[in-house]
Motif scaffolding. Structure first.
Motif, PDB file in Angstrom:
ATOM      1  N   VAL A   1       0.899   4.893  -2.112  1.00  0.00           N
ATOM      2  CA  VAL A   1       1.155   6.187  -1.483  1.00  0.00           C
ATOM      3  C   VAL A   1       2.602   6.214  -1.001  1.00  0.00           C
ATOM      4  N   VAL A   2       3.144   7.421  -0.863  1.00  0.00           N
ATOM      5  CA  VAL A   2       4.523   7.609  -0.412  1.00  0.00           C
ATOM      6  C   VAL A   2       4.525   8.492   0.829  1.00  0.00           C
ATOM      7  N   LEU A   3       5.095   7.956   1.903  1.00  0.00           N
ATOM      8  CA  LEU A   3       5.297   8.736   3.124  1.00  0.00           C
ATOM      9  C   LEU A   3       6.800   8.855   3.352  1.00  0.00           C
ATOM     10  N   GLU A   4       7.309  10.075   3.352  1.00  0.00           N
ATOM     11  CA  GLU A   4       8.733  10.292   3.608  1.00  0.00           C
ATOM     12  C   GLU A   4       8.991  10.334   5.117  1.00  0.00           C
ATOM     13  N   ASP A   5      10.022   9.620   5.561  1.00  0.00           N
ATOM     14  CA  ASP A   5      10.499   9.736   6.933  1.00  0.00           C
ATOM     15  C   ASP A   5      11.631  10.750   6.922  1.00  0.00           C
TER      16      ASP A   5
ATOM     17  N   LYS B   1       0.821  -1.215   0.000  1.00  0.00           N
ATOM     18  CA  LYS B   1       0.000   0.000   0.000  1.00  0.00           C
ATOM     19  C   LYS B   1       0.852   1.261   0.000  1.00  0.00           C
ATOM     20  N   ALA B   2       2.073   1.178   0.568  1.00  0.00           N
ATOM     21  CA  ALA B   2       2.864   2.399   0.739  1.00  0.00           C
ATOM     22  C   ALA B   2       4.349   2.134   0.585  1.00  0.00           C
ATOM     23  N   LEU B   3       5.060   3.175   0.144  1.00  0.00           N
ATOM     24  CA  LEU B   3       6.519   3.204   0.141  1.00  0.00           C
ATOM     25  C   LEU B   3       6.954   4.207   1.200  1.00  0.00           C
ATOM     26  N   LEU B   4       7.931   3.807   2.016  1.00  0.00           N
ATOM     27  CA  LEU B   4       8.362   4.661   3.117  1.00  0.00           C
ATOM     28  C   LEU B   4       9.890   4.832   3.062  1.00  0.00           C
ATOM     29  N   PRO B   5      10.364   5.774   2.231  1.00  0.00           N
ATOM     30  CA  PRO B   5      11.796   6.050   2.183  1.00  0.00           C
ATOM     31  C   PRO B   5      12.237   6.794   3.438  1.00  0.00           C
ATOM     32  N   VAL B   6      13.416   6.442   3.952  1.00  0.00           N
ATOM     33  CA  VAL B   6      13.979   7.103   5.124  1.00  0.00           C
ATOM     34  C   VAL B   6      15.142   7.972   4.659  1.00  0.00           C
ATOM     35  N   HIS B   7      15.008   9.276   4.804  1.00  0.00           N
ATOM     36  CA  HIS B   7      16.082  10.202   4.455  1.00  0.00           C
ATOM     37  C   HIS B   7      17.095  10.170   5.608  1.00  0.00           C
ATOM     38  N   LEU B   8      18.070   9.292   5.475  1.00  0.00           N
ATOM     39  CA  LEU B   8      18.907   8.905   6.603  1.00  0.00           C
ATOM     40  C   LEU B   8      20.151   9.777   6.760  1.00  0.00           C
ATOM     41  N   TYR B   9      20.469  10.067   8.010  1.00  0.00           N
ATOM     42  CA  TYR B   9      21.707  10.741   8.420  1.00  0.00           C
ATOM     43  C   TYR B   9      21.809  12.184   7.940  1.00  0.00           C
TER      44      TYR B   9
END
Length: 373
Positions: free
Chosen positions: A153-157, A126-134
C-alpha cells in the motif's frame, strides 16, 4: 525587529474578520464536536482534490498513523520512507506499531530516491510512505509500479504539499491514502493543530472514521476495535473551510516570493556557493519552505542573526541519527546524502504575506554575509 522564517500575524490581520466570523459561526451552531463545520470541510477538501473521501483528524502525525492503520499496517510490518523529513512522519510509523525502513534522497531535490526503494523491500514490507517535502512531490509512477508488483500500500505524506501538482495531478491523489497536516505554518494552516486523510477507498474511509472516534462507528459507546480520540476540532475546521477558498492564492503568493529570491540570488550560485531549490521534472512547487544550501551554513546563520534575521533548518538532525530511533541500527554514513544535506541546508523566510521590503532585507543581508565569507 527580528525577521523570522514564518509569521502568521500579517495574514491574520488581512483575514481577521473572516477568521473571527468562523469562530462565531461555530459557537452559535450549538455543535462543538464533529458538527457541520467538520463535515463541510471534509466534503470541500475532498472535492478540491477530486477524491470521494476525507476524514478530518486532530493533527498531521495522527493523519499518518491512522492512515497506516486504516490501510492494515501494524506490528511486524515495515514501512519504507526517508530520514530527511520531520520526525512526526517516523513517530507515526512507530505509533502504528510498524518499523520504519529508510532510503536515501536525491541530492538536488532532497526527495526520496525511488531507485533505492526496491532493494529495501523485504517479506515484512507492507507500505511505502513517500514524503512530498518542502512543497513538491516525490516521483510517484515508480512507487505505484513497485506497490502493484509487491502487493504494497502507498500512503502519501502531504503535510508540506497542499496544492502541489505532479504531472498535473494534485499531491494526495496518487496513493491508497494521503495524510495532511494543518499545523499553522502549513500552506493551508489552521490556528492550532489539525489534519486529514484522503482516500478513494470507502472501506479505508470507514476504518478511519472508526479509528478517530475510539473505534466506534454506527452505535455510540460501542467499540468493536479500539481506536483513538483524534477528531478535527470544529473551530479549526470552519477556519479551514474559509481558508481553503484562498489556497490557490496562498500558493501564488509563495511562488511570487520564491521567484524574487531566485532572481536576486541567482548570481551567488556556482561551485562552493549558494544552492537554490531545484524543481523535479513534472512538478509544480508550492514552496512550503524555501530551502537553500551552503557548505558554511552555520556561519551564515550566525551572521544573519546579527542582522536580526532568524533562519530555520529543515532538518538539522536526520531521523535515523536521533537517540529515539537508535534501535533501528542505522549508523553514521548509512544515508550519506541525507547526512550531508543536514549540515548544509537552511530555510529563508517564506509565507505568502511576507512583505516585499522584508524580502529585500533578507536578500540584502544574505548577499552581504556571503560576500564577507
Amino acid at each position: 525587529m527580528t525577521t523570522y522564517v514564518w509569521d502568521y500575524l500579517p495574514e491574520y490581520h488581512q483575514e481577521r474578520a473572516d477568521i473571527l466570523d468562523a469562530v462565531e459561526t461555530v459557537f452559535e451552531s450549538g455543535r462543538l464536536v464533529l458538527g457541520e463545520s467538520v463535515r463541510g470541510f471534509e466534503r470541500e477538501f475532498a472535492a478540491y482534490h477530486g477524491v470521494p473521501h476525507c476524514t478530518g483528524v486532530d493533527n498531521g502525525t495522527n493523519a499518518v498513523k491512522l492512515g497506516l492503520q486504516a490501510l492494515g499496517v501494524g506490528p511486524g510490518d515495515e514501512v519504507i520512507t526517508v530520514s530527511n523529513t520531520a520526525a512526526p512522519t517516523v513517530v507515526a510509523i512507530d505509533g502504528a506499531g510498524a518499523t520504519p525502513v529508510f532510503v536515501d534522497v536525491h541530492e538536488d531535490t532532497y526527495l526520496m530516491d525511488t531507485d533505492q526503494v526496491e532493494a529495501a523491500i523485504t517479506p515484512r514490507t507492507k507500505a511505502l510512505l513517500p514524503v512530498h517535502l518542502y512543497g513538491q512531490c516525490v516521483e510517484m509512477a515508480p512507487l505505484r509500479r513497485l506497490a502493484e508488483r509487491h502487493g504494497l500500500v502507498v500512503l502519501e505524506d502531504c503535510a508540506q504539499a497542499h496544492g502541489a501538482r505532479h504531472h498535473g495531478r494534485l499531491a494526495g491523489t496518487f496513493g491508497d491514502a494521503a495524510a495532511f497536516s494543518f499545523y499553522p505554518t502549513k500552506v493551508l494552516g489552521a490556528y492550532g493543530d489539525g489534519g486529514a486523510v484522503l482516500t478513494s477507498d470507502a472501506a479505508v474511509d470507514r476504518a478511519l472514521r472508526r479509528l478517530r472516534y475510539y473505534g466506534m462507528e454506527e452505535v455510540y459507546y460501542v467499540v468493536d476495535t479500539p481506536g483513538h480520540n483524534s477528531r478535527l476540532d470544529e473551530v479549526h475546521a470552519e477556519i479551514l473551510r474559509r481558508k481553503l477558498t484562498r489556497l490557490d492564492a496562498y500558493v501564488a503568493g509563495r511562488r511570487a516570493v520564491a521567484r524574487r529570491y531566485a532572481e536576486h540570488l541567482a548570481d551567488l550560485t556556482g561551485p562552493g556557493g549558494l544552492v537554490l531549490p531545484t524543481l523535479a521534472p513534472g512538478n509544480d512547487h508550492v514552496h512550503y519552505v524555501y530551502v537553500v544550501r551552503h557548505p558554511r551554513r552555520d556561519d551564515i546563520i550566525a551572521e544573519l542573526k546579527r542582522h536580526d534575521i532568524a533562519l530555520n533548518i529543515s532538518y538539522p538532525w536526520p531521523v535515523h541519527t536521533m537517540t529515539g530511533f537508535a534501535h533501528l541500527g542505522y549508523g553514521k554514513g548509512s544515508l550519506p546524502v541525507t547526512e550531508r544535506l543536514a549540515g548544509e541546508i537552511f530555510s529563508l523566510p517564506m509565507y505568502p504575506s511576507l512583505p516585499v521590503d522584508v524580502q529585500d532585507r533578507v536578500i540584502g543581508a544574505l548577499r552581504d554575509v556571503l560576500a564577507s565569507l
